[in-house]
Design a protein around this motif. Structure first.
Motif, PDB file in Angstrom:
ATOM      1  N   GLN B  94       0.839  -1.204   0.000  1.00  0.00           N
ATOM      2  CA  GLN B  94       0.000   0.000   0.000  1.00  0.00           C
ATOM      3  C   GLN B  94       0.864   1.241   0.000  1.00  0.00           C
ATOM      4  OE1 GLN B  94      -3.367   0.158   2.795  1.00  0.00           O
ATOM      5  NE2 GLN B  94      -2.564   2.127   3.442  1.00  0.00           N
ATOM      6  N   ARG B  98      -0.656   7.772  -0.865  1.00  0.00           N
ATOM      7  CA  ARG B  98      -1.871   7.809  -1.675  1.00  0.00           C
ATOM      8  C   ARG B  98      -2.845   6.816  -1.075  1.00  0.00           C
ATOM      9  NH1 ARG B  98      -1.406   7.432  -8.144  1.00  0.00           N
ATOM     10  NH2 ARG B  98      -2.967   9.057  -8.394  1.00  0.00           N
ATOM     11  N   ASP B  99      -3.709   7.298  -0.208  1.00  0.00           N
ATOM     12  CA  ASP B  99      -4.547   6.432   0.607  1.00  0.00           C
ATOM     13  C   ASP B  99      -4.981   5.141  -0.078  1.00  0.00           C
ATOM     14  OD1 ASP B  99      -6.353   9.126   2.274  1.00  0.00           O
ATOM     15  OD2 ASP B  99      -4.431   8.158   2.662  1.00  0.00           O
ATOM     16  N   TYR B 100      -4.478   4.051   0.422  1.00  0.00           N
ATOM     17  CA  TYR B 100      -4.936   2.715   0.069  1.00  0.00           C
ATOM     18  C   TYR B 100      -4.577   2.247  -1.329  1.00  0.00           C
ATOM     19  CZ  TYR B 100      -7.780   3.869   4.142  1.00  0.00           C
ATOM     20  OH  TYR B 100      -8.197   4.283   5.370  1.00  0.00           O
ATOM     21  N   GLU B 101      -3.919   3.070  -2.151  1.00  0.00           N
ATOM     22  CA  GLU B 101      -3.542   2.565  -3.464  1.00  0.00           C
ATOM     23  C   GLU B 101      -2.541   1.437  -3.274  1.00  0.00           C
ATOM     24  OE1 GLU B 101      -1.389   5.144  -6.078  1.00  0.00           O
ATOM     25  OE2 GLU B 101      -1.967   3.974  -7.851  1.00  0.00           O
ATOM     26  N   GLN B 102      -2.746   0.349  -3.995  1.00  0.00           N
ATOM     27  CA  GLN B 102      -1.894  -0.822  -3.819  1.00  0.00           C
ATOM     28  C   GLN B 102      -1.244  -1.232  -5.131  1.00  0.00           C
ATOM     29  OE1 GLN B 102      -3.804  -3.995  -1.590  1.00  0.00           O
ATOM     30  NE2 GLN B 102      -4.847  -2.501  -0.292  1.00  0.00           N
TER      31      GLN B 102
END
Lengths: 109, 113
Positions: B94, B98-102
């Motif tokens: 993660q 960048r919130d939660y982009e995986q």
């Protein structure tokens, strides 16, 4: 729990055609990602798009968070676009991705 | 350099054996995941680790044990392998900026015979 539904499940296109893939989701979105799984199994990030519209070459995506859907547009499709397209929603609590069941795209020459 | 790498890429083994899959990331992020993709291509979360600490365990059998020796590694050990464990296992990282982009590794195709 959070539901992510994709349509259509399968799509066959002639090379050069355009298409729209849809992703509906049941919860508010902090993260929404589109992936392409190529025939070799690799998951490729296409878009990180919790809201708004983005474009990358022949691909573009739009997420309307208030109406809980996202669209992936493929223009002038090529045989290399074949594979499975996944939409995934990020959980606001844990960050885990919840995947839709995918759209299998076959582009014929 | 590959951002998220997994070894091995293919693993064929017999029922009852114990095996490990390794994952390494060079992105410097704290949170890593294991996902399982079944024969119908459905992807589902198994585990999440943040800075070597277990965050998520999605009702995975306790034959599966993740281990994080440091922030850059999250390995998956499977005991007493069963036919139903055959699947593709993906490691993901993660992006903390960048919130939660995986981002996903290349996957490990496990076949249990």
């Amino acid at each position: 729990g959070i539901q992510v539904e994709q349509s259509p499940p399968d799509l066959i296109l002639q090379e050069g055609a355009n298409s729209t893939l849809r992703c509906n989701f049941s919860d508010s979105v902090n993260n929404l990602q589109w992936f392409h799984q190529n025939p070799w199994g690799q998951l490729i990030n296409l878009f990180y798009i919790p809201s708004g519209t983005k474009q990358n070459g022949r691909l573009s995506a739009t997420t309307v968070a208030t109406e809980r859907y996202s669209l992936l547009y493929i223009s002038s499709s090529q045989t290399t676009d074949s594979g499975v397209y996944f939409c995934a929603l990020g959980s606001s609590n844990t960050g885990k991705l919840i995947f839709g069941q995918g759209t299998t795209l076959q582009v014929k020459p | 350099d590959t951002a998220v790498s997994q070894t091995p890429k293919y693993l064929v083994t017999q029922m009852g054996n114990d095996k490990s899959i390794k994952c390494e990331q060079n992105l410097g992020h704290d949170t890593m995941y294991w996902y399982k993709q079944d024969s119908k291509k459905f992807l589902k979360i198994m585990f999440s680790y943040n800075n070597k600490e277990l965050i998520i365990n999605e009702t995975v059998p306790n034959r599966f044990s993740p281990k994080s020796p440091d922030k850059a590694h999250l390995n998956l050990h499977i005991n007493s392998l069963e036919l139903g464990d055959s699947a593709v296992y993906f490691c993901a990282v993660q992006n903390r900026f960048r919130d939660y982009e995986q981002y996903f590794g290349p996957g490990t195709r496990l076949t249990v015979t």
